[in-house]
Design an enzyme around this catalytic site. Sequence first.
Site, PDB file in Angstrom:
ATOM      1  N   HIS A  16      -6.611   2.860   0.099  1.00 14.46           N
ATOM      2  CA  HIS A  16      -6.419   3.122   1.532  1.00 14.46           C
ATOM      3  C   HIS A  16      -7.290   4.336   1.814  1.00 14.46           C
ATOM      4  O   HIS A  16      -7.148   5.361   1.136  1.00 14.46           O
ATOM      5  CB  HIS A  16      -4.946   3.423   1.821  1.00 14.46           C
ATOM      6  CG  HIS A  16      -4.614   3.616   3.270  1.00 14.46           C
ATOM      7  ND1 HIS A  16      -3.642   2.875   3.889  1.00 14.46           N
ATOM      8  CD2 HIS A  16      -5.095   4.468   4.218  1.00 14.46           C
ATOM      9  CE1 HIS A  16      -3.530   3.255   5.170  1.00 14.46           C
ATOM     10  NE2 HIS A  16      -4.418   4.231   5.378  1.00 14.46           N
ATOM     11  N   HIS A  42      -4.752   0.483   8.188  1.00 16.96           N
ATOM     12  CA  HIS A  42      -5.161   0.296   6.798  1.00 16.96           C
ATOM     13  C   HIS A  42      -6.597  -0.206   6.699  1.00 16.96           C
ATOM     14  O   HIS A  42      -6.942  -1.241   7.246  1.00 16.96           O
ATOM     15  CB  HIS A  42      -4.234  -0.695   6.081  1.00 16.96           C
ATOM     16  CG  HIS A  42      -4.619  -0.876   4.649  1.00 16.96           C
ATOM     17  ND1 HIS A  42      -4.128  -0.064   3.658  1.00 16.96           N
ATOM     18  CD2 HIS A  42      -5.471  -1.730   4.052  1.00 16.96           C
ATOM     19  CE1 HIS A  42      -4.661  -0.427   2.511  1.00 16.96           C
ATOM     20  NE2 HIS A  42      -5.480  -1.438   2.721  1.00 16.96           N
ATOM     21  N   CYS A  49       0.837  -1.197   0.000  1.00 20.88           N
ATOM     22  CA  CYS A  49       0.000   0.000   0.000  1.00 20.88           C
ATOM     23  C   CYS A  49       0.878   1.255   0.000  1.00 20.88           C
ATOM     24  O   CYS A  49       1.710   1.446   0.894  1.00 20.88           O
ATOM     25  CB  CYS A  49      -0.918  -0.006   1.219  1.00 20.88           C
ATOM     26  SG  CYS A  49      -1.876   1.516   1.385  1.00 20.88           S
ATOM     27  N   ASP A  71      -0.644  16.645  -1.268  1.00 18.63           N
ATOM     28  CA  ASP A  71      -0.815  15.828  -2.469  1.00 18.63           C
ATOM     29  C   ASP A  71       0.270  16.189  -3.478  1.00 18.63           C
ATOM     30  O   ASP A  71       0.588  17.374  -3.654  1.00 18.63           O
ATOM     31  CB  ASP A  71      -2.207  16.083  -3.068  1.00 18.63           C
ATOM     32  CG  ASP A  71      -2.598  15.046  -4.102  1.00 18.63           C
ATOM     33  OD1 ASP A  71      -1.946  14.990  -5.159  1.00 18.63           O
ATOM     34  OD2 ASP A  71      -3.560  14.306  -3.852  1.00 18.63           O
ATOM     35  N   HIS A  75      -8.740   7.642   2.506  1.00 25.29           N
ATOM     36  CA  HIS A  75      -8.109   8.953   2.618  1.00 25.29           C
ATOM     37  C   HIS A  75      -9.122  10.034   2.285  1.00 25.29           C
ATOM     38  O   HIS A  75     -10.075   9.823   1.550  1.00 25.29           O
ATOM     39  CB  HIS A  75      -6.869   9.068   1.723  1.00 25.29           C
ATOM     40  CG  HIS A  75      -7.102   8.829   0.273  1.00 25.29           C
ATOM     41  ND1 HIS A  75      -7.299   7.569  -0.259  1.00 25.29           N
ATOM     42  CD2 HIS A  75      -7.153   9.689  -0.768  1.00 25.29           C
ATOM     43  CE1 HIS A  75      -7.455   7.665  -1.576  1.00 25.29           C
ATOM     44  NE2 HIS A  75      -7.383   8.942  -1.911  1.00 25.29           N
ATOM     45  N   HIS A  91      -9.396  14.043   1.018  1.00 29.22           N
ATOM     46  CA  HIS A  91      -8.743  15.184   0.381  1.00 29.22           C
ATOM     47  C   HIS A  91      -9.293  16.450   1.026  1.00 29.22           C
ATOM     48  O   HIS A  91     -10.508  16.631   1.106  1.00 29.22           O
ATOM     49  CB  HIS A  91      -9.075  15.241  -1.114  1.00 29.22           C
ATOM     50  CG  HIS A  91      -8.633  14.059  -1.906  1.00 29.22           C
ATOM     51  ND1 HIS A  91      -7.498  14.071  -2.679  1.00 29.22           N
ATOM     52  CD2 HIS A  91      -9.178  12.826  -2.043  1.00 29.22           C
ATOM     53  CE1 HIS A  91      -7.371  12.896  -3.270  1.00 29.22           C
ATOM     54  NE2 HIS A  91      -8.382  12.126  -2.903  1.00 29.22           N
ATOM     55  N   ASN A 117     -13.020   9.584  -2.195  1.00 27.78           N
ATOM     56  CA  ASN A 117     -13.449   8.722  -3.286  1.00 27.78           C
ATOM     57  C   ASN A 117     -13.505   7.286  -2.790  1.00 27.78           C
ATOM     58  O   ASN A 117     -12.661   6.863  -2.006  1.00 27.78           O
ATOM     59  CB  ASN A 117     -12.489   8.844  -4.468  1.00 27.78           C
ATOM     60  CG  ASN A 117     -12.423  10.254  -5.003  1.00 27.78           C
ATOM     61  OD1 ASN A 117     -13.425  10.931  -5.108  1.00 27.78           O
ATOM     62  ND2 ASN A 117     -11.226  10.705  -5.333  1.00 27.78           N
ATOM     63  N   CYS A 125       0.423   3.296   3.221  1.00 26.69           N
ATOM     64  CA  CYS A 125       1.061   2.646   4.371  1.00 26.69           C
ATOM     65  C   CYS A 125       2.571   2.876   4.337  1.00 26.69           C
ATOM     66  O   CYS A 125       3.197   3.093   5.374  1.00 26.69           O
ATOM     67  CB  CYS A 125       0.737   1.153   4.383  1.00 26.69           C
ATOM     68  SG  CYS A 125      -0.965   0.764   4.860  1.00 26.69           S
TER      69      CYS A 125
END
Length: 113
Positions: A97, A46, A4, A30, A99, A101, A86, A7
Site C-alpha cells: 500500500h 488503496h 491490506c 511506525d 506509503h 516514511h 519503497n 487499509c
Amino acid sequence: MDNCLFCKIIAGDIPSTKVYEDAYCYAFRDINPQAPTHILVVPKDHVASIAEADKLSPEALCAVITAIGKIAAQEGLEKGFRVVSNCGPDACQSVPHLHFHILGGRQMADQMA
C-alpha cells in the site's frame, strides 16, 4: 482492499498512533521506528506503490505530499527530515500500500544506500 494492513489501520480495525488525518490521507507512528521520529503517511485510497500513483486523484496525491510538510512542522523537524517510499520487493516494500516514511529527529546518514 480486504487483507491490506494499512487499509485495516485506516479503517480503525487495527490500532495505531495517529498523528494526522484528513479526507485523503492518514498518518501514524511506525511500530518499528528507524529514527526518533518515524511516521508513515498513507493515502486512504488503496494503491500498491508509487508506481501506481497515477491511480490516485490529483487531490489525493497533493494531500499526501502536503501532509508530509505539515506533519514535519508539527513534529518539530525544522532541522530536516527524510522522506522515503519503497517500491516493490527489491526495495524491501513490506506492505503493498503506497506509503511514505517521514524520518527525523537526528542527523541522517550521508548515503542513502
